[in-house]
Structures are given as structure tokens and as C-alpha cells.
Design a protein around this motif. Structure first.
Motif: not given
Lengths: 114, 111
Positions: A35, A40-43, A99, A105, B2, B33, B35, B43, B88, B92, B98-99, B101-103
Motif C-alpha cells: 500500500x 488525507x487519502x487513506x491507504x 477479507x 502491517x 473515495x 474493520x 485500525x 496500522x 482508519x 471490502x 480487496x480492502x 481504506x477510509x481517509x
């Protein structure tokens, strides 16, 4: 209990240079992920692998390449570094692709392209 | 675009106060989820919610998954400086493996 280990922790590159970000895990996990994290954009998912010898593109693969010759290692290569690739890069792993499993990480590689 | 929007983006409150952060989407998610990420680290998973309407508690943290599985919230009671970090949400989208992720919400608890 090392888990997911990423090297280097920091790196500064010049535009056009190449480098490989290393990722290794000692949990015998089949699935591995790369990743990038921008403010501000997440992963965003770059590439992933479901096992040795198998890789696939994620959401933002352009400018990157990966390989998976062993279960433990999943290196990410930048061939021609560009300023847009300045970011923090995280490698993660899961035992299966379900999922609901937690992603484990590494501590990240902070990369600056100047 | 997003897929998972988190709010607020930044939150700074005094120790002992309560707070709620939100994770919203227009899409249905199979699960979500949460994190927490501390500076210089990756995370770390706090919880996974799977069923619409599900509530899970982790000490002073309460997580809820919306009935329609399009949103989630995290409520912290009596916040402590150790709660400081980037929160975070990730999940999916239904039919996707696939995951996403939020901002993120960057939380600072002031002693």
C-alpha cells in the motif's frame, strides 16, 4: 516475534533513480500486499500476491513492479522514480485471503523523491 | 472518488471527554474493520464488525456497524492520551475481495 519487516525506514531518491523496497514476513502468510499512504487519502493498494509466484495489480500499480519468489519476501520496485511517488509505503500480510482476517502491517518506508 | 469517508478528519479534545468518529459510504460492505495507527508505525487492527447493527466493545471503545452495512461509528468514552492516533476504517465492498481504506481521523487527546 518480528512479524512484517520493511527496509529501509527512510529514503530520499532523485527523479529517475530506481530502488527496491524490501518486505519480509515470518508468519508463513500466503497473502501479501503493498500500500501507499498519502495525507488525507487513506491507504491505496498497489500490488498484492496470493502466494509464491503469483502477483496481481491493485488500485494504483503504475510505476511499480513486484515479484514473489518465496513465501516470505515481497519486494516492491520503483524503476524511474517520480515526485508523485513520494509517499509512505506499507507492506502487509494475511494468512488467507478472507477479507475478515486482520492485515498485519510493517512499520513502513518513508520515501521522498526530489 | 473515495469509497469510505471518515469524519471528522481531525479531532482534538481534552482528556476525559467522550467522542465519536464516523465512517460512511454509499456502498454496502460485507464487513468493516477499524485500525489505529501511531506515528512511525503501521496500522493495527482494533475490531471487525460483520453483521448489520452489530455493536462491539473494546474497553472504553464502542464500535457499531450500521443496519444497512454502509456506515460505522467508533465511540470513545473518557478519552485518554493513549488513545491518540490515526483511526482508519476499512472494508471490502460487497462482491469485492480487496480492502478499501477510509481517509482516516487523526485524534489527539490533550492531557
Amino acid at each position: 516475534n518480528a512479524g512484517v519487516t520493511q527496509t529501509p525506514k527512510f529514503r530520499i531518491l532523485k527523479i529517475g533513480q530506481s530502488m527496491t523496497l524490501q518486505c519480509t514476513q515470518d508468519m508463513n502468510h500466503n497473502y501479501m500486499y503493498w500500500y501507499r499512504q498519502d495525507p488525507g487519502m487513506g491507504l491505496k493498494l498497489i500490488y498484492y500476491s496470493v502466494g509464491a509466484g503469483i502477483t496481481d495489480k491493485g488500485e494504483v500499480p503504475n510505476g511499480y513492479n513486484v515479484s514473489r519468489s518465496t513465501t516470505e519476501d515481497f519486494p516492491l520496485r520503483l524503476e524511474l522514480a517520480a515526485p508523485s511517488q513520494t509517499s509512505v509505503y506499507f507492506c502487509a500480510s494475511t494468512f488467507t485471503g478472507m477479507v475478515n482476517q486482520p492485515q498485519h502491517f510493517g512499520d513502513g518506508t518513508r520515501l521522498s523523491i526530489l | 472518488t473515495q469509497l469510505l469517508e471518515q469524519s471528522p478528519q481531525f479531532l482534538s479534545i481534552q482528556e476525559g471527554e467522550n467522542l465519536t468518529v464516523y465512517c460512511n459510504s454509499s456502498s454496502v460492505f460485507s464487513s468493516l474493520q477499524w485500525y489505529r495507527q501511531e506515528p512511525g508505525e503501521g496500522p493495527v487492527l482494533l475490531v471487525t464488525v460483520v453483521t448489520g447493527g452489530e455493536v462491539k466493545k473494546l474497553k472504553r471503545l464502542t464500535f457499531q456497524f450500521g443496519d444497512a452495512r454502509k456506515d460505522s461509528s467508533l465511540h470513545i468514552t473518557a478519552a485518554q492520551p493513549g488513545d491518540t492516533g490515526l483511526y482508519l476504517c476499512a472494508g471490502p465492498p460487497f462482491g469485492n475481495e480487496k480492502l478499501t481504506f477510509g481517509t482516516g481521523t487523526r485524534l489527539t487527546i490533550i492531557p
